[in-house]
Structures are given as structure tokens and as C-alpha cells.
Design an enzyme around this catalytic site. Structure first.
Site, PDB file in Angstrom:
ATOM      1  N   GLU C  60       0.553  -5.698  -0.443  1.00 11.28           N
ATOM      2  CA  GLU C  60      -0.891  -5.828  -0.677  1.00 11.28           C
ATOM      3  C   GLU C  60      -1.496  -6.984   0.096  1.00 11.28           C
ATOM      4  O   GLU C  60      -2.600  -6.888   0.640  1.00 11.28           O
ATOM      5  CB  GLU C  60      -1.188  -5.983  -2.174  1.00 11.28           C
ATOM      6  CG  GLU C  60      -1.151  -4.688  -2.966  1.00 11.28           C
ATOM      7  CD  GLU C  60       0.256  -4.165  -3.193  1.00 11.28           C
ATOM      8  OE1 GLU C  60       1.225  -4.905  -2.923  1.00 11.28           O
ATOM      9  OE2 GLU C  60       0.399  -3.007  -3.630  1.00 11.28           O
ATOM     10  N   GLN C  82      -3.438   0.552  -4.647  1.00 13.24           N
ATOM     11  CA  GLN C  82      -3.090   1.784  -5.369  1.00 13.24           C
ATOM     12  C   GLN C  82      -3.601   1.735  -6.813  1.00 13.24           C
ATOM     13  O   GLN C  82      -4.096   2.731  -7.328  1.00 13.24           O
ATOM     14  CB  GLN C  82      -1.582   1.991  -5.323  1.00 13.24           C
ATOM     15  CG  GLN C  82      -1.184   3.407  -5.635  1.00 13.24           C
ATOM     16  CD  GLN C  82       0.187   3.730  -5.075  1.00 13.24           C
ATOM     17  OE1 GLN C  82       1.194   3.427  -5.697  1.00 13.24           O
ATOM     18  NE2 GLN C  82       0.243   4.332  -3.908  1.00 13.24           N
ATOM     19  N   PHE C  83      -3.473   0.579  -7.433  1.00 13.58           N
ATOM     20  CA  PHE C  83      -4.184   0.284  -8.678  1.00 13.58           C
ATOM     21  C   PHE C  83      -4.845  -1.072  -8.463  1.00 13.58           C
ATOM     22  O   PHE C  83      -4.283  -1.934  -7.785  1.00 13.58           O
ATOM     23  CB  PHE C  83      -3.225   0.225  -9.874  1.00 13.58           C
ATOM     24  CG  PHE C  83      -2.822   1.576 -10.384  1.00 13.58           C
ATOM     25  CD1 PHE C  83      -3.473   2.156 -11.469  1.00 13.58           C
ATOM     26  CD2 PHE C  83      -1.805   2.284  -9.772  1.00 13.58           C
ATOM     27  CE1 PHE C  83      -3.108   3.417 -11.925  1.00 13.58           C
ATOM     28  CE2 PHE C  83      -1.439   3.549 -10.222  1.00 13.58           C
ATOM     29  CZ  PHE C  83      -2.084   4.121 -11.308  1.00 13.58           C
ATOM     30  N   ASP C  85      -4.979  -3.384 -10.327  1.00 15.42           N
ATOM     31  CA  ASP C  85      -4.103  -4.430 -10.856  1.00 15.42           C
ATOM     32  C   ASP C  85      -3.334  -5.129  -9.734  1.00 15.42           C
ATOM     33  O   ASP C  85      -3.045  -6.319  -9.830  1.00 15.42           O
ATOM     34  CB  ASP C  85      -3.105  -3.813 -11.834  1.00 15.42           C
ATOM     35  CG  ASP C  85      -3.781  -2.946 -12.872  1.00 15.42           C
ATOM     36  OD1 ASP C  85      -3.656  -3.251 -14.057  1.00 15.42           O
ATOM     37  OD2 ASP C  85      -4.458  -1.952 -12.508  1.00 15.42           O
ATOM     38  N   PHE C  86      -2.976  -4.382  -8.700  1.00 13.82           N
ATOM     39  CA  PHE C  86      -2.135  -4.951  -7.641  1.00 13.82           C
ATOM     40  C   PHE C  86      -2.929  -5.803  -6.657  1.00 13.82           C
ATOM     41  O   PHE C  86      -2.350  -6.439  -5.772  1.00 13.82           O
ATOM     42  CB  PHE C  86      -1.361  -3.851  -6.910  1.00 13.82           C
ATOM     43  CG  PHE C  86      -0.577  -2.971  -7.851  1.00 13.82           C
ATOM     44  CD1 PHE C  86       0.072  -3.529  -8.951  1.00 13.82           C
ATOM     45  CD2 PHE C  86      -0.505  -1.606  -7.678  1.00 13.82           C
ATOM     46  CE1 PHE C  86       0.783  -2.731  -9.845  1.00 13.82           C
ATOM     47  CE2 PHE C  86       0.193  -0.800  -8.569  1.00 13.82           C
ATOM     48  CZ  PHE C  86       0.844  -1.359  -9.648  1.00 13.82           C
ATOM     49  N   ILE C  87      -4.222  -5.855  -6.815  1.00 11.97           N
ATOM     50  CA  ILE C  87      -5.030  -6.738  -5.979  1.00 11.97           C
ATOM     51  C   ILE C  87      -4.623  -8.196  -6.224  1.00 11.97           C
ATOM     52  O   ILE C  87      -4.830  -9.055  -5.373  1.00 11.97           O
ATOM     53  CB  ILE C  87      -6.540  -6.518  -6.249  1.00 11.97           C
ATOM     54  CG1 ILE C  87      -7.378  -7.083  -5.100  1.00 11.97           C
ATOM     55  CG2 ILE C  87      -6.966  -7.095  -7.568  1.00 11.97           C
ATOM     56  CD1 ILE C  87      -8.865  -6.746  -5.206  1.00 11.97           C
ATOM     57  N   HIS C 127      -1.742  -1.190 -15.306  1.00 15.83           N
ATOM     58  CA  HIS C 127      -2.443  -0.056 -14.693  1.00 15.83           C
ATOM     59  C   HIS C 127      -3.803   0.145 -15.368  1.00 15.83           C
ATOM     60  O   HIS C 127      -4.330   1.246 -15.388  1.00 15.83           O
ATOM     61  CB  HIS C 127      -1.601   1.229 -14.795  1.00 15.83           C
ATOM     62  CG  HIS C 127      -0.367   1.221 -13.943  1.00 15.83           C
ATOM     63  ND1 HIS C 127       0.759   0.529 -14.292  1.00 15.83           N
ATOM     64  CD2 HIS C 127      -0.086   1.799 -12.745  1.00 15.83           C
ATOM     65  CE1 HIS C 127       1.694   0.693 -13.360  1.00 15.83           C
ATOM     66  NE2 HIS C 127       1.208   1.451 -12.410  1.00 15.83           N
TER      67      HIS C 127
HETATM   68  C1  LIG Z   1       2.839  -4.547  -5.802  1.00 10.71           C
HETATM   69  C2  LIG Z   1       2.813  -3.089  -6.110  1.00 10.71           C
HETATM   70  N1  LIG Z   1       2.161  -2.255  -5.291  1.00 10.71           N
HETATM   71  C3  LIG Z   1       2.106  -0.928  -5.551  1.00 10.71           C
HETATM   72  C4  LIG Z   1       2.716  -0.407  -6.651  1.00 10.71           C
HETATM   73  C5  LIG Z   1       2.628   1.084  -6.961  1.00 10.71           C
HETATM   74  N2  LIG Z   1       3.955   1.707  -6.874  1.00 10.71           N
HETATM   75  C6  LIG Z   1       4.723   1.917  -7.952  1.00 10.71           C
HETATM   76  S1  LIG Z   1       6.254   2.493  -7.576  1.00 10.71           S
HETATM   77  C7  LIG Z   1       5.866   2.537  -5.912  1.00 10.71           C
HETATM   78  C8  LIG Z   1       6.890   2.948  -4.931  1.00 10.71           C
HETATM   79  C9  LIG Z   1       8.106   2.097  -5.074  1.00 10.71           C
HETATM   80  O1  LIG Z   1       9.026   2.378  -4.088  1.00 10.71           O
HETATM   81  P1  LIG Z   1      10.482   1.760  -4.167  1.00 10.71           P
HETATM   82  O2  LIG Z   1      10.408   0.293  -4.269  1.00 10.71           O
HETATM   83  O3  LIG Z   1      11.243   2.328  -3.045  1.00 10.71           O
HETATM   84  O4  LIG Z   1      11.051   2.270  -5.558  1.00 10.71           O
HETATM   85  P2  LIG Z   1      11.299   3.787  -5.993  1.00 10.71           P
HETATM   86  O5  LIG Z   1      10.092   4.201  -6.753  1.00 10.71           O
HETATM   87  O6  LIG Z   1      11.530   4.580  -4.767  1.00 10.71           O
HETATM   88  O7  LIG Z   1      12.502   3.692  -6.854  1.00 10.71           O
HETATM   89  C10 LIG Z   1       4.569   2.084  -5.699  1.00 10.71           C
HETATM   90  C11 LIG Z   1       3.925   1.975  -4.384  1.00 10.71           C
HETATM   91  C12 LIG Z   1       3.370  -1.307  -7.505  1.00 10.71           C
HETATM   92  N3  LIG Z   1       3.967  -0.900  -8.616  1.00 10.71           N
HETATM   93  N4  LIG Z   1       3.411  -2.633  -7.214  1.00 10.71           N
END
Ligand SMILES: Cc1ncc(C[n+]2csc(CCOP(=O)(O)OP(=O)(O)O)c2C)c(N)n1
Ligand SMILES: Cc1ncc(C[n+]2csc(CCOP(=O)(O)OP(=O)(O)O)c2C)c(N)n1
Ligand SMILES: [Mg+2]
Ligand SMILES: [Mg+2]
Lengths: 324, 342, 324, 342
Positions: C60, C82-83, C85-87, C127
Site C-alpha cells: 500500500e 482493497q479495503f 482499512d489498509f490505507i 474490514h
Molecule cells: C496490507 C494488506 N493489503 C491487502 C490485503 C487484502 N488481502 C487479503 S489476503 C490477500 C492476498 C494475500 O496473498 P498471500 O500473502 O500470498 O496469501 P494467500 O492468501 O495466498 O495465502 C490480500 C491482497 C490485506 N489483507 N492486507
């Protein structure tokens, strides 16, 4: 007895807690051999060793994250941000991990995150910030802003002993400008309690941090004109001493809210809402705010002087409010 | 970079010592926990969620069960685990009851977080389980700090910290791994490299082939493991845990695997080429391990059936109880923001 | 004519700006082939190609930093969180780099950072957040929170065209629940202008986002009792339409400040201060706030329902205030 | 990792192509800008600051002059530079007037930021100079985004992004380098590895020996350069710039150097072992380059004296002007928070 400066008071507070409780340790950038950019941890490396005074890489988020981890294991970490401005880099760990941990799954995070905030030293936009409201607006945190050496010491000790995450903003302008005699016994200043710095009858100034001194200066000036200020130093912003604010306003019936932080979304807004909700019928005049304008903190002296609230601002507003 | 695997085709056997096979008891425990994870998540994702009984989102680790189970099975109770959102096996091995987990997913007062939090965001300090925050990678510096506290106190405990491939792009991941390595603290970092972060394949996340390639940038050993081979996972983890426990610092273990579902229960993974699912289906960690145990004479078709039946019953019972569990009281909303004393 | 949902309105707004201005591009996690977690960018990859709809790593802070860099070169990036919250992970880049850039050295940063905020969907603490105040308290940013499909479209277009950084919080509860007929011409909603959603004479409710609908619900209920609410939807929080607030309060003489965000340091405080400063003599009763309590957003339905302000809260407070 | 240097003792000559020597004109320009940097910073740190004429803090790049000068000298005007806090040479080469710089340090209205900002926090979009923010590492993703915009528009411009060794510990550094590498954008990352971050030596910042070792974790080429050897710096930079310009993506150049002062003007660097200063003093980049030019017949002792005199005059003049420049008007505090139209 010797006078103790504000910065030395913080140092003593941490030192004493480290002597007393081996769970307490310090981590941050240049806190070890250098003793911290402002010397808050001077001498600690020699006394406590490199596993209790830990020099870290430049990783504010990592520092706070590591503090959280250690705290979950029962430690009492004190994390230094070299300037409070850089706490922005740890915003996520503080507001999402630390602040919400107990609520989410019952695990307390007794960390202290501290650093020098505030302007007046021509530090410019990144060495002068007052970031308190970002944390005051985050349930689960506590936020303190001491104005005196006594409070600096008493609040850092209270913060270290607190079972919840405490953000401790020290004001760098006060570091060596403010001193007083400190009691030799082990004292704390309870988080959430305000202090009346001047008793007065005509109106209340609610403030904190370096602005306490501006308010006192204005009070002296106004005294000559027969305007009698009561000055309330909040000391803690979260939780804050609502009763002290309301009591004073109910007594004086007029109020000025003063802070060095910028205006929109500053703490004065919160106070205005509380006062209006709970002491509306006691008010004999509008609630007035004196704050920095809504700009970054500028660097050049004339600009910064314009930016910072001044005693003359208080004098002017107090006269208006007195006449209301 | 060499790969630790019992599949000789993908294996560079000279890279790692020969895989140590655990005791029979441990092998059977591994099977149980993998199958329990699979069934539990199947119920959550494919049954309860579709019946509208789960509150909020669901993320499962279907196909990745060998990783959490294989790496946690040999931990001591005083070791600490920081699971990520696809490591159900960690909770089961650490003794979080099925009912507590199901109540968590159904947002009940009896859930691991008393309804405050959802799905995998569970933790329990008494079990040394640290709850995940959504912000990916945030648990990495936290794990470094947990390790730091152990090192400071001269404890011989270790921390296992899990994350996905996607999380390694976060700044906090970098800061945490770096600090752990500089401080040489007892942390084992375990990456579930399931090739995707939500819809984003590896090559859009990083310009290197392996997560383990990143270890060299931090001066800590990196190892690639066939993440669908529980023997390889447990072998690598055991060595890394031992390394950490004896004061030699952190290790990064990359477990190559695949997410055999969408990102969450509402995602059909239409962006994943079907061949990939087929390829990985053939390498299913449970099937593979069942074959291994059968060949070794440690199980039989009927024993496997019995085990499945037992697991089904355990879960049925837990679901029944959890479904009857109460929701939290509305005013609980206000509780536990701060310490409330005794 | 067909009804357009709130989420589709955002999509249309971005799409139209991309058609019109080739400097506009989108970057974020899963915005490409997946079309975004909430499908705000669905179909854009096919239309605009992978160098204008850029799937990023999970970074982010990096996303916002890259947006800033591109903006400095004259581009108009729209960064998706994406949410919302992540800002939090991009807090530093937004508040220190983007917000202060023009002030510091005259370089404007025309970025938009947008994402789904708000509760009501059992998303739990990470979220469901309403992070607007962290940015409202940061001079140099603009912050908007649309409540209707019309505003969602008009404000995203205004945000993209704006020469300064705009933080755009869309409310995920409204995504598919709110729809309306939209004009077919190219319209924008100016940043900083409020809208009166209901004209009334007894008291004003100032609010924004999803709470607009709660206020309307309460107004219907109160109408039966002869209590006539005026409902002001701020739409923009920074800058905000001070005149519209003051005008309405000067007319109705009573005011309820309503938001879904938590209380301490929430926007209601700012409004209370402004009203008290500038319309004190018009007030016939205390300024009342209705907000979420100061806790993280809990997950379980009964807890979240308790957390979120409800029409019944407004009804109760309005009755009290009416009787004052 | 091999080191690019003309000092054969530290040099692994096979690692990099033989160093290309620039034209005589460029060589003399390099000398001028290094000496101008040295003298300007000397005046700021050792004269004006001590006379109380500088407002706020002072950070200089004494001993590191070869890096900014050597890497920026061959850039095109439409290339972009993101300097860090010790890269004065970049401002000089890009044409920021001495008076503007001095007025900046003296907080005048005529300074590069009209008094809004202090010291090295200068920028000028018309010169493609991006102002540093204090938060170390923040400029790395910004540089990635600048490169992205160039790539999107099919421009053959490049970005040079500077940072110190300490900044590489920041999460933003990681996120930015990773994105730049995944996107293959035209950025040259230049690390001033001066062995310390404030009082913290390298080994407390990272567990690897070289910053360039980190490049492998991102799939971009890393190169170690003798940062006190301007020919080596410019050679490496020229190749990396060419690589970036022709679409082959980013490079990380680590310039080994030393900070020949305290962290800032008020720091006596008591924590630095004196031998280190002695060691590096012998490798002073300006002395070394003067010897090279003398041997090559491009300069003489008297020509060097003349050059120094010219530089002194230029700076004297600029100081005189800057000192007479007005401070900003107090109300300027309120200006330019937002776009104010034409
Ligand atoms: C900082 C942050 N940005 C975005 C998200 C949204 N998000 C949740 S799971 C995910 C993908 C995660 O990928 P990975 O780390 O490979 O784990 P996987 O889900 O593949 O097990 C995203 C983008 C988040 N949870 N946290
Ligand atoms: C995020 C952040 N944390 C802390 C600081 C305070 N600080 C300023 S310079 C510095 C040391 C920087 O070290 P390095 O990156 O090696 O650059 P150098 O000063 O050695 O050139 C520190 C800690 C900062 N500017 N930003
Ligand atoms: Mg993944
Ligand atoms: Mg350095």
C-alpha cells in the site's frame, strides 16, 4: 536541591523503571552508544547493556512491531521514535495491531511509544509535528503530552506501568527550557488527570504541552487588565479529564481551547463538543479555539512564528470573550 | 537454491541432509491433523458458509495442510506460533477446540475472540497462539519481537511465523525479517507460497523465482521445501527450529504449494488456469501422505475410513454445540478496549 | 432509464475520466484481471490495457508512493486500497509526501486514493473502518465521502480532476444497496459542497456517508410526531461546507451531529467547535452527537449492531432536543 | 559481488568491463562540481552554521562528493533526480543557483522552497529535481512511480534515486525497489553507503555485508562501486542509465564511501573510531581525482588554485546576495497548502 530539566526527567523516569522492573527495555534508533538524538537514553547502554538498550535499524514500523511482540510475551518495551514525526511510519502497527489487540482477543500490549514532538525550533515540516490526534482518535490507545518536568517523569513512569499501549509525546521545545525541583521518592502522575496551573474566575483556558506556558504568559498580561484566567493543563488526551474541564467551565462560564496542533480535527473540537453537550447551559459566550492554522509546519522563522499560537493571540481572544 | 522433497523428480538431494522420518506416532498425528484441517475447512467453506451459518468472509488452506501441520507438529508448548490466514492446522495442533473455532466462525460468544473478531483472526496467549491482523506482513516484526524477548531472557523457546507469498511484498515483512536477522533471534519464518496473492500471480508480485531467494538479502538461510510433502516440511522445520533454539538465529522456509480454492469463499478463481489445479490436485498432500503411510504399513484403507469417520463425528459434535452457543451480548461491544482490572 | 448502483457509478466515473484523459490510470491490488475486490474496475483491463490498469504487489505504501511519483510527472493516478482499512499502511506517504508536497516546494500531487470503508457487513475490525479523520486532520489533503450514486460518480470525477491529493472513501454498505437514475451528460459534484437531503424546520442533522439513510429513516419516524428534521449531507469533509452547516443551524437553532466513525476526535467535534464559534447565539439547545462508541468495529452481528448508530438513536436524541 | 574501482588493490577487474573514461570536458566538469560541493558545504557547515546564519539542522556529504557528481554528470535535462540528504552535487549539476541554495539554508523567501522547508529539502520540477522528505526511503516508491510514468508514455527518460545505507532498512525502500523491478521501469537506485546511519554502524542495521547483496532479492542487478572514485561511479552509473534508458529496467548501485563528519553539524561523531576517518581521508575522492587529472596532464597545481579561487568567489558572491535576501512574509505561512489557481 538541583533543578531537573524536562528531558532529564524523562530519562530518570525510564531509568528508574528499568532498575525496578527487568521487563522494561528500550529500543529505537541511536538509543545506545549515542544515547538518543536528544540524549534521553544517555548512559543507559553502559548501565543496562545492549540487550536492554537496543539500537535498531531505521524501521519505525518494525520497531513498534517488535515492541508489540515482546510486550505480548510479558515485557515492557519503551520504543523511541527519533522524532515524533516518524511515528507516521509506524501508524499501521500502532493503530491496527497494538490498539486493537486486547479488544480482539484479550491480549494486552503494554508498550510505550515516545518521541519528541512540537515546533518552535525551526525544524520544518518533518521535525516539528504534533501528531497526537491520529492516536487520540484510535480507541485502545492512551495518549499523554506532559508540560512540566514533574509530569514528564510521572507520566513516563505511569506509561511504562500501564497495561495498555501508551503514546507519549514529549515537547522538544521544553526539553531544556523547563526545569524544576523533583521529589526524590518514586512518584507517578496518573494517566487521565488534568492539573490546574492557575486558578482564575473569568474564563478557562484548556490546553496541554508547550502551550501551557503561552497561556501562563497571557494570564500575566491579562491580570493587569483585571481579566482572571484559569488554566487547565490536560496532561493526558486519551483518556482525558472530562470532569476537570467541565468543572472549570461551569465555574468560569467561558472557555478558550488552545493547542499547538492544527485546527481541523484537533483536540479542541472534541473539547468543544463535550462542553457543548454537557455544560451548554453554563456557557456565557461562544467556545473559542486558538490553534495553529491548517498548514504543515513551515521552517523559516517568520513563518513558524506566524504558525504557532502566541500569548498575544490569547490576550486578544480573551479580551473579546470577556467583553461578550 | 535447492528443494527439500521426497519426490525425487523435483529434488536436488544433495542440497539438504536426507529427510529424517518422524516416529510412527508423530506420523499418525500428522495424518490426523491434516485430515481434520481438511474436513473442518470443507465444512466451513462448502457447507456452513453456503448454508449462511458463517458470518463474514472465509479463507481456507485447502491443499496447503501439510505446511502448518508439518511445521507445528514438533513444537513445544512454550514455543509461540503466529499463524497467517491459511494455517488452521496450527490452531488444531496447539489445542484450540473445534467448538471454539466453529463458534468463532459463527460469531458466537464462545468463539476464540468472543465474537469480537472473525474467522482466522484467533489467538490465545495461554496456548502461545498470536492472532493475525488482516494487514499482511504485520506479524513479521511482531514475531521478531517475540523472538527478541526470548533471547533477552535467555529462554530456549522459538517462534514460528507464517505468511503468504503476497505478504512478502509488504514493507513490514522486510523490516521484521531484517531485524530478526540482525538480532539473530529464534524465529522460523514459514512462507506458504501458493503462487497467488488473491488474483495476482507470483510474477506480478516479484521479479525473482523463489521467496527463498530473498533470504540472502538479509543474511539468513533460506530453504525451499515441497510444501505438499509433509515429511519434507517437517524435516526442514525441525532443522530450522533446532537452529533457532540453539541460538543460531532465524531461517526462512519457503513451502511451494497451491491454493486449491478461490481466495475466499466467494471467489471462483476464474483467473487460475485449470491445468494448474489439475497439476496440484495430483500432488495433494493428504493423498500423498496416505500412500506413504500405507506403503509403510502404518495405515490401511479401512483404518483411513475409520479415521475419517472419527473426524466427521468430532466435527459434527462441535458444530452442534457451536450452533447452540449464544451470540455475545450487545453491550459486550464496549468491553475490553482497555484493561478493566480484575 | 436504468438505475445505476453506487459501485457502478464509481466505475463509470473512473471509466469516463480514463476515456477523456489519457493521463488517468488505475493502480492497486487485483484491479486488473479480477476487476478489483468489489469490481469497481471490472472490464477496465480489457479496455485500457495493463499499463493503465496496473495490478500491484501487496504494498500500500508503495502504491501510494508510485502514484505520487507518476503524479509529479503529470499523470493522474487513481490508487485503490482493497479495503480502506489498509490505507493505514500508506499513512506516511499520504500525510507526509503527498499532503505536504505543494506547500513545501510548489509541486502539486494530483492523486486519488480510494477504497471501501464502513461497517454493516460483519467485516470485523479490519474490514469495516472509517478512517476519514486521520486524513481530515491533515492539511494539504481533500477528503470526500459520497452517500449517493450521483455523488459517487460526480465526486470521483471531481477528485480525478482535482490538482491536489484527494482521499475518496466509498461506503461498502451502499455499493449495491443504493441506486438511482444518473444523467447521461458529463457532470461533476464539486468538492466542498454539501447537499440538503431533507428540508426541515425543527433541527438539523449534519451527517455523511451511509448515515444519511439512517437520518432519513429517523426523519420519517419523527415526522409522525411532528418533529421536522433538516438533513444535511456533507459529501466532502475536507474542505467542508461550513456555510451550509451554519445556514441550516441558524435556521433550525438545534443540531445533531451524526457519524458512523468513532466519537473522540471524530468529525462531529470539529462541527461542534465551528457551530459554537460561529452560531453560538443561534443555538436553542446543546449540540448533540450521535456516533459509534470508542471501540474497534466488532464482528459479531449483535455487537456490530450495537456499535453502529441507528435510526432509533436519532429518534431518541431528537425527541430530547426537541423538548429542550 | 565485484567492486568497480580504479584502485587496483580493491578491484576485481574481471567483474565489470574496463572503466570508460569520459571526455576531458566532462572530467573537468566533474572536478568543478566536486570542489564546488565541498566548498559550499564547508561554508554551510563550518562557517555559516557556526556564525548562526543557518536556520535549523545541517547535513553534509563531505567525502561523498564523487557519488552525486559522478552519477548525475551525464544525465539529460529531462531525466529526473531524487536526491537524498547528502547529494548536494545533484542540485548543482542540475543548475540550482548557489544563491537559491544558500537562501534556502538561511530560510529566505528566495530559497528553493521560499522558506517553507529547510536545508536539503529542495526540489524544482522545472529542473526535474524531486524534493526529499525526511522519512528515509519514501523517495524509493516515488522514484518507481516516476519511472512507471515514463514507461507508460514510452519516454526514454530515466530516474536516479539516491538513499543512504540506513534507508534500506525501511519498508518503503523494499516496496519501491520491488515494484520497480517487477515493472522493469527505468530507475537507477544509488546507495550512498557511508557505513553509518547516524551513530549506527552497518552491522547493527543489516546482517549482510553489502547493500548490493540485496539486489538479488528483487531480481535486479546490483553493483558495488568504489564511491570515492568518481571514474568508477560515473562508469557504473552510465552503464546503468543506458540499461534503464533502453528498456532493461532498474539497477542498484552501491557506492562504498564514508561520512567524513558527524551525522549533522551538531554531532561530533565521537562514536566513530578515529582510524576510520584516517583510512578514508587517504581515499578522499577529490584529492584522488586531482592526482588523476594531474597525471593525465589535464590540470596543474596552479590551475587547481585558480579553480578554487573561482569557486570561492562564486560562493562569496552568492552568500552576499543570499544574506541580503528577505525572509518570507509571515502570512505566506497560509499559502500554497492547496492549488490556488492562476
Ligand atoms: C496490507 C494488506 N493489503 C491487502 C490485503 C487484502 N488481502 C487479503 S489476503 C490477500 C492476498 C494475500 O496473498 P498471500 O500473502 O500470498 O496469501 P494467500 O492468501 O495466498 O495465502 C490480500 C491482497 C490485506 N489483507 N492486507
Ligand atoms: C523514517 C525515518 N526515521 C528516522 C529518521 C532520522 N534520521 C535522519 S538521517 C538518519 C540516518 C540515515 O542514515 P543513512 O540512510 O545511512 O544516510 P546517511 O545519513 O548516512 O547519509 C536518521 C536515523 C528519518 N529521517 N526518517
Ligand atoms: Mg499466496
Ligand atoms: Mg549512512
Amino acid at each position: 536541591m538541583a533543578l531537573t530539566t524536562y528531558v532529564e526527567a524523562i530519562r530518570q523516569g525510564i531509568w528508574e523503571e528499568m532498575e525496578k522492573d527487568e521487563r522494561v527495555f528500550v529500543l529505537g534508533e541511536d538509543v545506545g552508544i549515542y544515547g538518543g538524538a536528544f540524549k534521553v537514553t544517555a548512559g543507559m547502554l553502559e548501565r543496562f547493556g545492549e540487550w536492554r538498550i537496543i539500537d535498531t535499524p531505521i524501521s519505525e514500523s518494525g520497531i513498534v512491531g517488535a515492541a508489540i511482540g515482546a510486550a505480548l510475551m510479558g515485557m515492557r518495551p519503551v520504543a523511541e521514535m527519533q522524532f515524533a514525526d516518524f511515528i507516521s511510519c509506524a501508524f499501521d502497527q500502532i493503530t491496527n495491531f497494538a490498539a486493537k489487540c486486547r479488544y480482539r482477543w484479550g491480549a494486552g500490549v503494554p508498550i510505550v511509544v515516545r518521541g519528541p514532538s512540537g515546533g518552535g525550533v525551526h525544524g520544518g515540516p518533518f521535525h516539528s509535528q504534533n501528531p497526537e490526534m491520529y492516536y487520540v482518535h484510535t480507541p485502545g490507545l492512551k495518549v499523554v503530552c506532559p508540560a512540566t518536568a514533574y509530569d514528564a517523569k510521572g507520566l513516563i513512569k505511569a506509561a511504562i506501568r500501564d497495561p495498555d499501549p501508551v503514546i507519549y509525546f514529549e515537547h522538544k521545545f521544553l526539553y531544556r527550557r523547563v526545569k524544576e525541583e523533583l521529589p526524590s521518592d518514586d512518584f507517578v502522575v496518573p494517566i487521565g488527570k488534568a492539573a490546574i496551573r492557575r486558578t482564575g474566575s473569568d474564563m478557562t483556558v484548556v490546553t496541554y504541552g508547550a502551550m501551557v506556558y503561552i497561556a501562563l504568559e497571557a494570564a500575566k498580561e491579562l491580570e493587569k487588565e483585571g481579566i482572571d484566567l484559569e488554566i487547565l493543563d490536560l496532561r493526558s488526551l486519551l483518556p482525558f479529564d472530562k470532569e476537570a474541564v467541565l468543572d472549570s467551565v461551569r465555574k468560569t462560564n467561558k472557555v478558550i481551547l488552545l493547542h499547538e496542533d492544527t485546527r481541523i480535527g484537533g483536540f479542541a473540537g472534541e473539547l468543544a463538543a463535550i462542553i457543548s453537550e454537557e455544560a451548554f447551559e453554563y456557557l456565557d459566550g461562544p467556545i473559542r479555539r486558538i490553534t495553529a492554522p491548517d498548514t504543515p509546519v513551515p521552517y523559516s522563522p517568520p513563518l513558524e512564528e506566524f504558525f504557532l499560537p502566541k500569548a498575544s493571540d490569547i490576550v486578544r481572544v480573551a479580551r473579546e470573550l470577556y467583553a461578550y | 537454491m535447492k528443494v527439500n522433497s521426497t519426490n525425487s523428480q523435483t529434488l536436488a538431494r544433495d542440497a539438504v541432509p536426507p529427510i529424517t522420518i518422524p516416529t510412527d506416532k508423530t506420523l499418525l498425528d500428522m495424518l490426523y491433523y491434516m485430515k481434520l484441517t481438511r474436513e473442518l475447512e470443507f465444512r466451513i467453506e462448502r457447507k456452513l458458509y453456503r448454508q449462511g451459518k458463517i458470518v463474514g468472509g472465509v479463507y481456507v488452506g485447502r491443499g496447503q495442510e501439510a505446511i502448518a501441520v508439518g511445521s507445528c507438529i514438533d513444537l513445544r508448548a512454550d514455543d509461540v506460533v503466529c499463524p497467517s490466514h491459511r494455517d488452521m492446522g496450527a490452531f488444531l495442533i496447539r489445542g484450540m477446540p473445534l467448538r471454539t473455532i466453529l463458534a468463532q466462525y459463527m460469531a458466537r460468544k464462545t468463539g476464540a475472540t468472543r465474537g469480537k473478531e472473525g474467522n482466522m483472526h484467533m489467538g490465545d496467549l495461554s496456548k502461545n497462539l498470536i492472532a493475525f491482523v488482516s494487514m499482511l506482513g504485520d506479524n513479521v516484526p511482531v514475531a521478531a519481537g517475540i523472538g527478541l524477548s526470548m533471547k533477552m531472557r535467555g529462554q530456549d523457546r522459538v517462534v514460528l511465523c507464517f505468511f503468504g507469498d503476497g505478504a512478502t511484498s509488504r514493507g513490514d515483512w522486510h523490516e521484521g525479517i531484517n531485524m530478526a536477522s540482525v538480532w539473530k533471534v529464534p524465529v522460523v519464518f514459514v512462507c506458504n507460497n501458493n503462487q497467488y496473492a488473491y488474483s495476482t500471480p507470483l510474477e506480478r508480485q516479484m521479479a525473482v523465482e523463489n521467496i527463498a531467494d530473498r533470504a540472502e538479502a538479509y543474511g539468513l538461510p533460506g530453504e525451499i521445501v515441497d510444501g505438499n510433502d509433509i515429511l519434507a516440511v517437517s524435516d526442514s522445520a525441525t532443522r530450522a527450529i533446532e537452529r533457532a533454539r540453539s541460538g543460531h538465529g532465524p531461517t526462512l522456509i519457503e513451502c511451494k504449494t497451491f491454493r486449491m480454492t478461490g481466495h475466499s469463499a466467494h471467489d471462483d478463481a476464474g483467473y487460475v488456469p485449470p491445468e494448474l489445479f489439475e497439476y496440484w490436485e495430483e500432488r495433494d498432500p493428504i493423498n500423498r501422505f496416505e500412500r506413504f503411510l500405507t506403503e509403510r504399513g502404518l495405515t490401511t484403507t479401512s483404518a483411513l475410513d475409520q479415521l475419517q469417520t472419527r473426524i466427521n463425528h468430532e466435527i459434527d459434535d462441535a458444530i452442534q454445540l457451536a450452533e447452540k452457543d449464544p451470540f455475545p451480548d450487545p453491550e459486550d461491544c464496549l468491553k475490553d478496549v482497555y484493561d478493566e482490572g480484575e
